[in-house]
Write a protein that holds these residues in place. Structure first.
Motif, PDB file in Angstrom:
ATOM      1  N   LEU A   1      23.239 109.058  63.540  1.00 27.85           N
ATOM      2  CA  LEU A   1      24.384 109.809  64.139  1.00 27.85           C
ATOM      3  C   LEU A   1      24.796 111.057  63.201  1.00 27.85           C
ATOM      4  CD1 LEU A   1      26.566 106.657  65.460  1.00 27.85           C
ATOM      5  CD2 LEU A   1      25.268 108.361  66.741  1.00 27.85           C
ATOM      6  N   LEU A   2      24.956 110.716  61.934  1.00 28.39           N
ATOM      7  CA  LEU A   2      25.310 111.906  61.356  1.00 28.39           C
ATOM      8  C   LEU A   2      24.317 112.907  61.136  1.00 28.39           C
ATOM      9  CD1 LEU A   2      26.626 109.674  58.048  1.00 28.39           C
ATOM     10  CD2 LEU A   2      27.915 110.882  59.725  1.00 28.39           C
ATOM     11  N   ASP A   3      22.824 112.429  60.992  1.00 22.14           N
ATOM     12  CA  ASP A   3      22.078 113.710  61.129  1.00 22.14           C
ATOM     13  C   ASP A   3      22.023 114.367  62.465  1.00 22.14           C
ATOM     14  OD1 ASP A   3      21.049 112.753  58.799  1.00 22.14           O
ATOM     15  OD2 ASP A   3      19.410 111.643  59.722  1.00 22.14           O
ATOM     16  N   TYR A   4      22.180 113.727  63.551  1.00 24.61           N
ATOM     17  CA  TYR A   4      22.441 114.562  64.914  1.00 24.61           C
ATOM     18  C   TYR A   4      23.785 115.275  64.979  1.00 24.61           C
ATOM     19  CZ  TYR A   4      17.856 113.128  66.641  1.00 24.61           C
ATOM     20  OH  TYR A   4      16.647 112.746  67.145  1.00 24.61           O
ATOM     21  N   ASP A   5      24.908 115.124  64.245  1.00 19.67           N
ATOM     22  CA  ASP A   5      26.065 116.017  64.082  1.00 19.67           C
ATOM     23  C   ASP A   5      25.637 117.212  63.955  1.00 19.67           C
ATOM     24  OD1 ASP A   5      27.753 114.107  64.746  1.00 19.67           O
ATOM     25  OD2 ASP A   5      28.591 113.571  62.908  1.00 19.67           O
ATOM     26  N   ARG A   6      25.027 117.602  62.897  1.00 16.28           N
ATOM     27  CA  ARG A   6      24.526 118.953  62.614  1.00 16.28           C
ATOM     28  C   ARG A   6      23.533 119.528  63.766  1.00 16.28           C
ATOM     29  NH1 ARG A   6      24.110 116.293  57.710  1.00 16.28           N
ATOM     30  NH2 ARG A   6      21.843 116.093  57.844  1.00 16.28           N
ATOM     31  N   VAL A   7      22.681 118.551  64.203  1.00 11.86           N
ATOM     32  CA  VAL A   7      21.669 119.249  65.080  1.00 11.86           C
ATOM     33  C   VAL A   7      22.319 119.712  66.551  1.00 11.86           C
ATOM     34  CG1 VAL A   7      19.656 118.583  66.705  1.00 11.86           C
ATOM     35  CG2 VAL A   7      19.862 117.700  64.093  1.00 11.86           C
ATOM     36  N   PHE A   8      23.366 118.835  66.893  1.00 14.92           N
ATOM     37  CA  PHE A   8      24.001 119.132  68.356  1.00 14.92           C
ATOM     38  C   PHE A   8      24.821 120.451  68.139  1.00 14.92           C
ATOM     39  CE2 PHE A   8      23.891 114.527  70.557  1.00 14.92           C
ATOM     40  CZ  PHE A   8      22.318 114.793  70.632  1.00 14.92           C
ATOM     41  N   SER A   9      25.552 120.485  66.867  1.00 13.45           N
ATOM     42  CA  SER A   9      26.597 121.651  66.819  1.00 13.45           C
ATOM     43  C   SER A   9      25.605 122.923  66.876  1.00 13.45           C
ATOM     44  CB  SER A   9      27.044 121.290  65.458  1.00 13.45           C
ATOM     45  OG  SER A   9      26.324 121.415  64.273  1.00 13.45           O
ATOM     46  N   ALA A  10      24.547 122.957  66.503  1.00 14.85           N
ATOM     47  CA  ALA A  10      23.567 123.964  66.398  1.00 14.85           C
ATOM     48  C   ALA A  10      22.873 124.252  67.493  1.00 14.85           C
ATOM     49  CB  ALA A  10      22.838 124.146  65.191  1.00 14.85           C
ATOM     50  N   MET A  11      22.877 123.384  68.551  1.00 16.08           N
ATOM     51  CA  MET A  11      22.031 123.293  69.861  1.00 16.08           C
ATOM     52  C   MET A  11      22.707 123.869  70.962  1.00 16.08           C
ATOM     53  SD  MET A  11      19.995 119.965  71.561  1.00 16.08           S
ATOM     54  CE  MET A  11      18.998 119.806  70.206  1.00 16.08           C
TER      55      MET A  11
ATOM     56  N   ILE B   1      21.251 123.613  73.874  1.00 14.93           N
ATOM     57  CA  ILE B   1      20.810 122.804  75.350  1.00 14.93           C
ATOM     58  C   ILE B   1      21.347 121.663  75.429  1.00 14.93           C
ATOM     59  CG2 ILE B   1      18.868 121.853  76.321  1.00 14.93           C
ATOM     60  CD1 ILE B   1      17.213 123.408  74.620  1.00 14.93           C
ATOM     61  N   PRO B   2      21.984 121.218  76.563  1.00 13.45           N
ATOM     62  CA  PRO B   2      22.718 120.111  76.849  1.00 13.45           C
ATOM     63  C   PRO B   2      21.983 119.019  76.231  1.00 13.45           C
ATOM     64  CG  PRO B   2      22.986 121.404  78.757  1.00 13.45           C
ATOM     65  CD  PRO B   2      21.869 122.033  77.851  1.00 13.45           C
ATOM     66  N   ALA B   3      22.592 118.119  75.288  1.00 14.75           N
ATOM     67  CA  ALA B   3      22.024 116.729  74.938  1.00 14.75           C
ATOM     68  C   ALA B   3      22.976 115.725  74.598  1.00 14.75           C
ATOM     69  CB  ALA B   3      21.319 117.432  73.726  1.00 14.75           C
ATOM     70  N   CYS B   4      22.663 114.499  74.720  1.00 12.89           N
ATOM     71  CA  CYS B   4      23.393 113.439  74.288  1.00 12.89           C
ATOM     72  C   CYS B   4      22.346 112.408  73.620  1.00 12.89           C
ATOM     73  CB  CYS B   4      24.186 112.983  75.055  1.00 12.89           C
ATOM     74  SG  CYS B   4      23.150 112.259  76.831  1.00 12.89           S
ATOM     75  N   LEU B   5      22.907 111.238  72.990  1.00 13.93           N
ATOM     76  CA  LEU B   5      22.023 110.337  72.458  1.00 13.93           C
ATOM     77  C   LEU B   5      22.790 108.927  72.797  1.00 13.93           C
ATOM     78  CD1 LEU B   5      23.317 109.024  69.607  1.00 13.93           C
ATOM     79  CD2 LEU B   5      22.404 111.387  68.721  1.00 13.93           C
ATOM     80  N   TRP B   6      22.071 107.712  73.160  1.00 11.55           N
ATOM     81  CA  TRP B   6      22.410 106.702  73.392  1.00 11.55           C
ATOM     82  C   TRP B   6      21.707 105.435  72.866  1.00 11.55           C
ATOM     83  CZ3 TRP B   6      20.406 110.467  76.832  1.00 11.55           C
ATOM     84  CH2 TRP B   6      19.382 109.701  77.264  1.00 11.55           C
ATOM     85  N   ARG B   7      22.048 104.219  72.908  1.00 10.98           N
ATOM     86  CA  ARG B   7      21.406 103.014  72.456  1.00 10.98           C
ATOM     87  C   ARG B   7      20.196 102.723  73.405  1.00 10.98           C
ATOM     88  NH1 ARG B   7      23.772 100.298  68.341  1.00 10.98           N
ATOM     89  NH2 ARG B   7      26.013 100.863  67.564  1.00 10.98           N
ATOM     90  N   ARG B   8      19.680 101.861  72.936  1.00 12.39           N
ATOM     91  CA  ARG B   8      18.561 101.415  74.137  1.00 12.39           C
ATOM     92  C   ARG B   8      19.045 100.558  75.106  1.00 12.39           C
ATOM     93  NH1 ARG B   8      17.087  98.057  69.325  1.00 12.39           N
ATOM     94  NH2 ARG B   8      17.932  96.066  69.645  1.00 12.39           N
ATOM     95  N   THR B   9      20.407 100.082  75.005  1.00 13.14           N
ATOM     96  CA  THR B   9      20.942  99.645  76.254  1.00 13.14           C
ATOM     97  C   THR B   9      21.738 100.523  77.009  1.00 13.14           C
ATOM     98  OG1 THR B   9      22.968  98.933  74.888  1.00 13.14           O
ATOM     99  CG2 THR B   9      21.046  97.339  75.223  1.00 13.14           C
ATOM    100  N   GLY B  10      21.841 101.758  76.588  1.00  9.92           N
ATOM    101  CA  GLY B  10      22.530 102.963  77.571  1.00  9.92           C
ATOM    102  C   GLY B  10      23.727 103.647  77.216  1.00  9.92           C
ATOM    103  N   GLU B  11      24.342 102.901  76.121  1.00  9.44           N
ATOM    104  CA  GLU B  11      25.736 103.428  75.702  1.00  9.44           C
ATOM    105  C   GLU B  11      25.670 104.505  75.169  1.00  9.44           C
ATOM    106  OE1 GLU B  11      24.703 100.274  75.114  1.00  9.44           O
ATOM    107  OE2 GLU B  11      26.053  98.730  75.779  1.00  9.44           O
ATOM    108  N   ILE B  12      26.379 105.697  75.598  1.00  7.41           N
ATOM    109  CA  ILE B  12      26.427 106.912  74.866  1.00  7.41           C
ATOM    110  C   ILE B  12      27.205 107.008  73.752  1.00  7.41           C
ATOM    111  CG2 ILE B  12      26.834 109.356  75.182  1.00  7.41           C
ATOM    112  CD1 ILE B  12      26.253 109.160  78.166  1.00  7.41           C
ATOM    113  N   TYR B  13      26.772 107.489  72.494  1.00  3.85           N
ATOM    114  CA  TYR B  13      27.394 107.293  71.349  1.00  3.85           C
ATOM    115  C   TYR B  13      27.839 108.854  70.846  1.00  3.85           C
ATOM    116  CZ  TYR B  13      28.203 102.580  70.292  1.00  3.85           C
ATOM    117  OH  TYR B  13      28.651 101.327  70.285  1.00  3.85           O
ATOM    118  N   LYS B  14      26.986 110.224  71.316  1.00  8.15           N
ATOM    119  CA  LYS B  14      27.219 111.182  70.849  1.00  8.15           C
ATOM    120  C   LYS B  14      26.764 112.054  72.060  1.00  8.15           C
ATOM    121  CE  LYS B  14      26.929 112.154  66.599  1.00  8.15           C
ATOM    122  NZ  LYS B  14      28.633 112.160  66.269  1.00  8.15           N
ATOM    123  N   ALA B  15      27.354 113.475  72.129  1.00  8.63           N
ATOM    124  CA  ALA B  15      27.032 114.493  73.174  1.00  8.63           C
ATOM    125  C   ALA B  15      27.464 115.741  72.557  1.00  8.63           C
ATOM    126  CB  ALA B  15      27.504 114.080  74.329  1.00  8.63           C
ATOM    127  N   ASN B  16      26.855 116.792  72.817  1.00  7.38           N
ATOM    128  CA  ASN B  16      27.404 118.174  72.536  1.00  7.38           C
ATOM    129  C   ASN B  16      28.290 118.850  73.620  1.00  7.38           C
ATOM    130  OD1 ASN B  16      25.318 118.737  74.205  1.00  7.38           O
ATOM    131  ND2 ASN B  16      24.003 120.070  72.929  1.00  7.38           N
TER     132      ASN B  16
END
Length: 315
Positions: free
Chosen positions: A176-186, A188-203
């Motif tokens: 999650l910490l690594d994708y903070d920097r990735v999403f801030s510089a991206m 393209i619409p993107a988000c990440l979630w757990r294998r059960t589907g709960e979203i924990y971060k989106a740009n």
């Protein structure tokens, strides 16, 4: 013959007996007690000689023939005559006592028979010996279906107590910490979630695409399948199931339909939901957005999916 006459005759025989004339008529007399009798007093020697001579008298022989019961030993049956032809009575013995096989060991139980079969296997091929052992185990009642319900319950208790799950969660937090920097510089619409589907971060581009505040995509308050149409959600789970546990597969490219400003309970305040239930307004139809969709699976040290990262491009 009366008892008195027999006693008189017997007394007369005892007085007139000659030992040498009865016991050895053809040769010298062998008397093994002669050395001992030679040392006995004269009175005893005379009495012994007179007693021995009694049994060789002809009158005694006649008495034996006429009254053989005099020589019968008390407590023993009378001797059998060879000329009579009578056979001794046969004592019947039960057949069960004669032919019965007495096993010194107690009967073997089914468990003991199984152990003996496993320890001392019969000759034959490997499959035949294995089938014999398994059949003996089944007959002994030791071969039973395994209760997998208890096994899964035990696995659940073990997983609750192991610290490995803490390490998995630590790895998820690092991602999650690594994708903070990735999403801030991206862009393209993107988000990440757990294998059960709960979203924990989106740009922010993704929040603008679906018309939802970016702060709502935290702590698993929304799920990725809630933002998709029903057909798109089904397609996603099918694609995910094909590659989830295949370590050679990492990314999937497909398409989906997203909801624009979805009407979800997690996005409405308590007061808005109360007002919506009190009014009788018609529910507005939801708008949908067609997108090209790709998702990448991030795995933990054991190869199990821990995070899915999705990218969306509006068609």
């Amino acid at each position: 013959m009366g008892a008195g006459n027999e006693f008189s005759v017997l007394s007369e025989f005892l007085e007139n007996l000659d030992g040498n004339s009865y016991f050895n008529r053809s040769g010298p007399t062998l008397n093994p007690t002669a050395p001992l009798m030679s040392q006995a007093p004269p009175s005893i020697q005379q009495e012994t000689n007179s007693s021995a001579s009694t049994f060789t008298s002809p009158m005694f022989s006649e008495l034996i023939v006429s009254s053989p019961e005099l020589l019968r030993t008390p407590g023993f049956p009378p001797p059998l005559s060879s000329s009579s032809g009578t056979q001794p009575p046969q004592t019947s013995t039960p057949t069960s006592h004669v032919h019965a096989h007495v096993d010194p060991l107690p009967p073997r139980t089914k468990t003991e028979r199984f152990l003996l079969t496993a320890a001392d296997q019969e000759s034959g091929s490997r499959d035949e010996r294995l089938a014999s052992v398994i059949r003996a185990k089944y007959e002994a009642g030791l071969l039973k279906p395994y209760n997998y319900v208890k096994g899964y319950a035990r696995l659940g208790r073990w997983m609750e107590q192991k610290h490995d799950l803490v390490y998995v969660e630590e790895a998820f937090e690092r991602l999650l910490l690594d994708y903070d920097r990735v999403f801030s510089a991206m862009g393209i619409p993107a988000c990440l979630w757990r294998r059960t589907g709960e979203i924990y971060k989106a740009n922010r581009p993704f929040a603008d695409l679906v018309g939802v505040d970016v702060a709502k995509f935290r702590d698993g308050r929304l799920c990725i399948y809630e933002l998709m149409s029903e057909d798109s959600a089904v397609n996603y789970w099918e694609q995910y199931g094909h590659v989830a546990f295949d370590s050679t597969q990492k990314a999937v490219l497909t398409s989906c339909v997203l909801k624009l400003k979805p009407k979800l309970p997690a996005l409405q305040s308590a007061q808005a939901m109360k007002n919506a239930s009190m009014t009788d307004e018609e529910e507005d139809a939801e708008d949908f957005i067609s997108c090209c969709f790709s998702f990448t699976i991030r795995r933990d040290n054991w190869g199990i999916p821990s995070m899915i990262v999705g990218n969306f491009i509006k068609c």
